[in-house]
Write a protein that holds these residues in place. Structure first.
Motif, short mmCIF file in Angstrom:
data_model
loop_
_atom_site.label_atom_id
_atom_site.label_comp_id
_atom_site.label_asym_id
_atom_site.label_seq_id
_atom_site.Cartn_x
_atom_site.Cartn_y
_atom_site.Cartn_z
N LYS A 171 50.82 75.24 69.56
CA LYS A 171 51.33 75.35 68.19
C LYS A 171 52.78 74.90 68.13
O LYS A 171 53.19 74.19 67.20
CB LYS A 171 51.20 76.78 67.67
N LYS A 172 53.59 75.27 69.11
CA LYS A 172 54.99 74.86 69.13
C LYS A 172 55.12 73.35 69.25
O LYS A 172 55.96 72.74 68.60
CB LYS A 172 55.73 75.54 70.29
N LEU A 173 54.29 72.74 70.08
CA LEU A 173 54.33 71.28 70.21
C LEU A 173 53.95 70.60 68.90
O LEU A 173 54.58 69.61 68.50
CB LEU A 173 53.40 70.82 71.33
N ARG A 174 52.92 71.12 68.24
CA ARG A 174 52.51 70.55 66.96
C ARG A 174 53.61 70.72 65.92
O ARG A 174 53.90 69.79 65.17
CB ARG A 174 51.23 71.22 66.48
N LEU A 175 54.21 71.90 65.87
CA LEU A 175 55.29 72.14 64.91
C LEU A 175 56.47 71.21 65.17
O LEU A 175 57.07 70.67 64.24
CB LEU A 175 55.75 73.59 64.95
N GLN A 176 56.81 71.01 66.44
CA GLN A 176 57.92 70.13 66.78
C GLN A 176 57.63 68.71 66.33
O GLN A 176 58.50 68.03 65.79
CB GLN A 176 58.21 70.16 68.29
N GLU A 177 56.41 68.26 66.53
CA GLU A 177 56.03 66.92 66.10
C GLU A 177 56.10 66.79 64.58
O GLU A 177 56.60 65.79 64.05
CB GLU A 177 54.62 66.59 66.60
N LEU A 178 55.64 67.81 63.85
CA LEU A 178 55.70 67.78 62.40
C LEU A 178 57.13 67.82 61.88
O LEU A 178 57.47 67.12 60.92
CB LEU A 178 54.90 68.95 61.82
N VAL A 179 57.98 68.60 62.52
CA VAL A 179 59.39 68.67 62.13
C VAL A 179 60.06 67.32 62.37
O VAL A 179 60.85 66.87 61.54
CB VAL A 179 60.11 69.81 62.88
N ASP A 180 59.75 66.68 63.48
CA ASP A 180 60.32 65.36 63.76
C ASP A 180 59.91 64.35 62.69
O ASP A 180 60.73 63.55 62.22
CB ASP A 180 59.88 64.86 65.14
N ILE A 181 58.64 64.37 62.29
CA ILE A 181 58.16 63.48 61.24
C ILE A 181 58.89 63.77 59.94
O ILE A 181 59.35 62.85 59.25
CB ILE A 181 56.63 63.63 61.04
N ALA A 182 59.02 65.05 59.60
CA ALA A 182 59.68 65.44 58.35
C ALA A 182 61.15 65.01 58.35
O ALA A 182 61.65 64.50 57.35
CB ALA A 182 59.56 66.95 58.14
N LYS A 183 61.84 65.20 59.47
CA LYS A 183 63.25 64.81 59.55
C LYS A 183 63.42 63.31 59.40
O LYS A 183 64.34 62.83 58.73
CB LYS A 183 63.87 65.30 60.85
N ASN A 184 62.54 62.54 60.04
CA ASN A 184 62.61 61.08 59.92
C ASN A 184 62.37 60.64 58.48
O ASN A 184 63.05 59.74 57.98
CB ASN A 184 61.59 60.41 60.84
N GLU A 185 61.43 61.26 57.82
CA GLU A 185 61.14 60.92 56.43
C GLU A 185 62.29 61.32 55.51
O GLU A 185 62.62 60.61 54.57
CB GLU A 185 59.83 61.56 55.97
N LEU A 186 62.90 62.47 55.78
CA LEU A 186 64.04 62.91 54.97
C LEU A 186 65.21 61.95 55.11
O LEU A 186 65.90 61.64 54.14
CB LEU A 186 64.47 64.32 55.37
N GLU A 187 65.44 61.48 56.33
CA GLU A 187 66.53 60.55 56.58
C GLU A 187 66.30 59.21 55.89
O GLU A 187 67.24 58.54 55.49
CB GLU A 187 66.73 60.33 58.07
N SER A 188 65.02 58.84 55.74
CA SER A 188 64.72 57.56 55.09
C SER A 188 64.73 57.68 53.57
O SER A 188 64.57 56.68 52.88
CB SER A 188 63.37 57.03 55.57
N GLY A 189 64.90 58.90 53.04
CA GLY A 189 65.02 59.08 51.61
C GLY A 189 63.72 59.40 50.88
O GLY A 189 63.67 59.31 49.66
N THR A 190 62.71 59.76 51.60
CA THR A 190 61.43 60.10 50.99
C THR A 190 61.53 61.46 50.30
O THR A 190 62.19 62.36 50.79
CB THR A 190 60.32 60.16 52.06
N GLU A 191 60.86 61.58 49.16
CA GLU A 191 60.87 62.85 48.43
C GLU A 191 60.10 63.91 49.20
O GLU A 191 59.15 63.61 49.92
CB GLU A 191 60.26 62.68 47.05
N ILE A 192 60.49 65.16 49.01
CA ILE A 192 59.92 66.26 49.78
C ILE A 192 58.43 66.45 49.50
O ILE A 192 57.66 66.76 50.41
CB ILE A 192 60.72 67.57 49.54
#
Length: 72
Positions: A10-31
């Motif tokens: 679960k921690k590995l999956r959460l880390q992967e999802l957080v990484d995806i979310a951070k990358n998308e936030l940095e690129s300016g994608t809406e939440i």
């Protein structure tokens, strides 16, 4: 022992999802679009059911808001 493996997974999956979310936030994608991307990733990669995906999304929201710390 099984609980440790499930927690680790679960921690590995959460880390992967957080990484995806951070990358998308940095690129300016809406939440709202980010949550859709994460939902699709969870259903495609891990075939998680809807209730489990909601729990993961809540955890990701908490991690991004610094309310929850993910320790590996």
């Amino acid at each position: 022992m099984v609980d440790c493996v499930q927690t680790w997974r679960k921690k590995l999956r959460l880390q992967e999802l957080v990484d995806i979310a951070k990358n998308e936030l940095e690129s300016g994608t809406e939440i709202s679009e980010i949550y859709e991307i994460l939902d699709k990733a969870m259903s495609f990669r891990w075939k998680l059911v809807n209730s489990t995906r909601k729990l993961y999304l809540e955890d990701v929201k908490k991690i991004l808001a610094n309310q929850f710390v993910l320790v590996m």
